[in-house]
Enzyme design. Structure first.
Site, PDB file in Angstrom:
ATOM      1  N   GLU A  15       0.833  -1.207   0.000  1.00 49.28           N
ATOM      2  CA  GLU A  15       0.000   0.000   0.000  1.00 49.28           C
ATOM      3  C   GLU A  15       0.868   1.258   0.000  1.00 49.28           C
ATOM      4  OE1 GLU A  15      -3.757   1.865   2.552  1.00 49.28           O
ATOM      5  OE2 GLU A  15      -2.320   0.533   3.536  1.00 49.28           O
ATOM      6  N   LYS A  50     -10.195   2.502  -2.045  1.00 46.49           N
ATOM      7  CA  LYS A  50     -10.344   1.924  -0.708  1.00 46.49           C
ATOM      8  C   LYS A  50     -11.655   2.367  -0.072  1.00 46.49           C
ATOM      9  CE  LYS A  50      -7.600   1.520   3.567  1.00 46.49           C
ATOM     10  NZ  LYS A  50      -6.271   1.873   4.139  1.00 46.49           N
ATOM     11  N   CYS A  65      -5.751  -2.829   2.428  1.00 47.45           N
ATOM     12  CA  CYS A  65      -5.422  -2.753   3.857  1.00 47.45           C
ATOM     13  C   CYS A  65      -6.629  -2.877   4.787  1.00 47.45           C
ATOM     14  CB  CYS A  65      -4.626  -1.496   4.140  1.00 47.45           C
ATOM     15  SG  CYS A  65      -3.694  -1.570   5.696  1.00 47.45           S
TER      16      CYS A  65
END
Length: 287
Positions: free
Chosen positions: A43, A116, A153
């Site tokens: 990331e 995300k 993540c």
């Protein structure tokens, strides 16, 4: 594909963004030469993990998509004939930014992107200051190596995200990641957190009958020790590869992409879901 060779690059970054990119390029070439067909990066891999503080000047690091980074990694993808999963700080408009994974096809073009969805806000992880939650949904990205369910993540703690990617036909779940220890926690608590992080993702592999690929950064950044432990799990949660907690690592992991078919025949979880009884999942909490 019957099998897929996946390149894993776990790197320690510095404040020198150009050096980080050049070192990544060398490692991408290395795993490609070792046979990797898909390369997954960590990331926000171009620089330091900047969300440890709230600083408006940091928005200068954001870039458009397409932009300089997609050109840089796209050229590598084309040169090496590999698919690359990148993770970028996207500047969508003035005052509107995302934490965005971009998948580059073997010809260097953008195969797709994922913004995300789950944005944390914890000490040392002040992501809500920087990132607007994603608005592209949980849609797999079609590539020459298969349908990739790319998440990022904090998404890895949510079974709903992995499930929706699986229901949409993903053949592989991928998590570019930046996570580490709170240096104020006891060593025992630090290890509990690291193992919980891996366990929940292996659970997503089991629940969906799919391989999971997670690539984390490593090394100390401004007092936060990132715990590495990048790994690949098979569709029964079995560990196919695990990187060290404290070293940069490049590896090529061969994954049997046909195994999911057999595992899902043994464990037909999708068949037995009681979808008519799950309506309460759309609620924040059941009072």
């Amino acid at each position: 594909m019957e099998t897929m060779k996946i390149g894993i690059i776990q790197q320690h970054n510095s404040a020198d963004r150009e050096d980080n990119k050049q070192r990544l390029a060398e490692k991408i070439r290395k795993v490609a030469q070792a046979g990797a067909e898909l390369v997954v990066l960590q990331e926000l891999h171009n620089g330091l993990y900047f969300c440890q503080e709230e600083n408006v000047d940091t928005f200068d690091q954001a870039e458009p998509i397409p932009g300089p980074s997609t050109e840089f990694y796209g050229a590598l993808a084309k040169e090496l004939k590999v698919v690359i999963v990148t993770s970028l700080f996207e500047r969508r408009a003035t005052g509107l930014y995302h934490n965005t994974a971009v998948v580059l096809e073997k010809d260097g073009t953008i195969a797709g992107k994922y913004r995300k969805m789950h944005i944390p806000d914890d000490p040392g992880y002040y992501e809500k200051f920087y990132f607007t939650p994603g608005d592209l949904g949980f849609e797999p990205i079609d590539t020459s190596v298969g349908r990739l369910g790319v998440l990022v993540c904090w998404d890895q703690w949510y079974p709903e995200a992995a499930r929706l990617m699986a229901l949409a036909g993903a053949e592989l779940i991928i998590y570019p990641t930046a996570i580490g220890y709170d240096p104020n926690d006891t060593p025992e608590e630090q290890q509990r957190q690291r193992m919980a992080w891996q366990t929940v993702q292996r659970g997503h592999a089991v629940a969906n009958g799919l391989p999971v690929v997670t690539v984390n950064r490593v090394g100390d950044e401004d007092g936060v020790p990132f715990w590495g432990t990048s790994f690949v799990a098979g569709p029964q949660g079995e560990l196919l590869f695990e990187a060290p907690t404290d070293q940069e690592t490049e590896a090529v992991v061969e994954v049997d992409m046909q195994r999911s078919e057999q595992v899902r025949r043994w464990w037909p979880f999708l068949r037995d879901r009681r979808i008519e009884a799950y309506h309460a999942l759309t609620k924040r909490f059941i009072d």
